[in-house]
Design an enzyme around this catalytic site. Structure first.
Site, PDB file in Angstrom:
ATOM      1  N   SER A 172       3.291  -6.667  -5.745  1.00  0.00           N
ATOM      2  CA  SER A 172       4.038  -6.980  -4.536  1.00  0.00           C
ATOM      3  C   SER A 172       4.701  -8.358  -4.657  1.00  0.00           C
ATOM      4  O   SER A 172       5.495  -8.594  -5.556  1.00  0.00           O
ATOM      5  CB  SER A 172       3.107  -6.897  -3.325  1.00  0.00           C
ATOM      6  OG  SER A 172       3.809  -6.820  -2.122  1.00  0.00           O
ATOM      7  N   ASP A 251       5.753   4.086  -1.273  1.00  0.00           N
ATOM      8  CA  ASP A 251       5.725   2.646  -1.042  1.00  0.00           C
ATOM      9  C   ASP A 251       6.952   2.217  -0.239  1.00  0.00           C
ATOM     10  O   ASP A 251       8.080   2.621  -0.556  1.00  0.00           O
ATOM     11  CB  ASP A 251       5.710   1.941  -2.407  1.00  0.00           C
ATOM     12  CG  ASP A 251       5.584   0.438  -2.315  1.00  0.00           C
ATOM     13  OD1 ASP A 251       5.435  -0.099  -1.201  1.00  0.00           O
ATOM     14  OD2 ASP A 251       5.634  -0.204  -3.383  1.00  0.00           O
ATOM     15  N   HIS A 283       1.898   1.819  -1.018  1.00  0.00           N
ATOM     16  CA  HIS A 283       1.860   0.468  -1.574  1.00  0.00           C
ATOM     17  C   HIS A 283       0.427   0.018  -1.861  1.00  0.00           C
ATOM     18  O   HIS A 283      -0.456   0.126  -1.012  1.00  0.00           O
ATOM     19  CB  HIS A 283       2.512  -0.497  -0.580  1.00  0.00           C
ATOM     20  CG  HIS A 283       2.701  -1.881  -1.102  1.00  0.00           C
ATOM     21  ND1 HIS A 283       3.599  -2.178  -2.104  1.00  0.00           N
ATOM     22  CD2 HIS A 283       2.108  -3.050  -0.759  1.00  0.00           C
ATOM     23  CE1 HIS A 283       3.558  -3.483  -2.350  1.00  0.00           C
ATOM     24  NE2 HIS A 283       2.661  -4.034  -1.547  1.00  0.00           N
TER      25      HIS A 283
END
Length: 309
Positions: A172, A251, A283
């Site tokens: 991320s 995601d 995610h």
């Protein structure tokens, strides 16, 4: 007797919201409420795999900066091990190198890959606004590089680290920071070479969370800030030989991650780029559901990338 009427003081509504983002809300009086609480675990030794961890001090000035170092069970003291510099995600305002999900993930990955890992505990917004985490991560990279000649402050890295097999990676926002570091190394140099980068469900610009990132970074230059949306000329000079990108089909960052991948291919980057996508997953699924088959697959492919010669 004359009487003068005085207006009462203006009442400020401290609960009035100025901005609401995915990870936090900001109030008009300047307060920030982060939605996610960050838990922390002490370093430990895994009784099943023998992976050890310890915490180290990177610097004390201008701010106190620490990291967690992970060492696999040493079978052969003469064998040098690849090194992974890991930068955790969490929207730049939550999570920690010491939190349960990242501690456990790194323990698993280190055991699977037989590598040394250093996980940086960068400062979080709002206490440390952006670009603080980028600068902290750069300081951590410099600290690791100080061991390249075998005389750094940490004996694990000195004794067991193979600095010809050095990798960076993160998930991320941590993947975003990894890209920034590779661009900066290309411009400023480093005492060691970055062999590869692993980006798991990377965050880059081009979505609603851009406004959140810009709010956290008062010095931003807009939606095309090179830290948020790397230009092609930066991608072309990334200081590494190969990149592995993990995507998850469901995601919320899949689209911007895919755009980054396309930009990378079109930039003239000289290294190789690989992609792995897990269908039906969201995610950071591997962090929140680490015992699933697809989470194990992600760890195995991550480890294989670190061990490829």
């Amino acid at each position: 007797m004359e009487c003068t009427l005085v207006a009462p003081p203006l009442q400020v509504n401290n609960s009035e919201i100025a901005h609401e983002f995915r990870f936090f809300r900001a109030y008009k009086d300047g307060r920030v409420e982060v939605f996610y609480q960050t838990q922390k675990l002490p370093p430990s030794t895994d009784p099943n795999t023998g992976v050890q961890s310890k915490d180290v001090t990177i610097s004390t000035e201008p701010n106190h900066l620490t990291a967690r170092v992970f060492l696999p069970k040493i079978q052969d003291p003469t064998q040098k091990l690849p090194i992974l510099y890991y930068i955790h995600g969490g929207g730049f305002c939550a999570e920690s190198a010491f939190s349960p999900i990242f501690h456990n993930h790194l323990m698993t990955l280190v055991a699977e890959a037989n590598v040394i890992a250093v996980s940086i505990e960068y400062g979080l917004f709002p206490e440390r606004p952006l670009p603080g985490c980028y600068e902290d991560s750069w300081a951590g990279l410099q600290w690791i590089a100080s061991h390249a000649n075998g005389n750094g402050p940490d004996p694990w890295l000195n004794q067991h680290g193979d600095f010809s097999r050095f990798f960076m990676g993160g998930d991320s926002g941590g993947a975003n920071v990894s890209n920034y570091l590779a661009v900066r190394v290309a411009s400023e140099g480093l005492a060691m070479k970055i062999l590869g980068i692993v980006m798991v469900h990377p965050f880059f610009g081009g979505m609603e969370d851009d406004a959140m990132w810009m709010y956290m970074n008062p010095s931003n230059t807009g939606p095309k800030d090179p830290k948020l949306k790397p230009p092609l000329e930066d991608l072309a000079k990334l200081a590494c030989d190969r990149i592995l990108i993990f995507f998850a089909e469901k995601d919320h960052l899949r689209e911007v991650g895919g755009a980054y991948y396309e930009d990378l291919k079109n930039s003239g980057f000289k290294g190789s780029v690989e992609v792995v996508e897990h269908e039906g997953e969201a995610h950071d699924f591997h962090l929140f559901n680490p015992t699933t088959e697809k989470a194990a697959d992600l760890v195995k492919k991550f480890a294989a990338f670190l061990n490829r010669k």
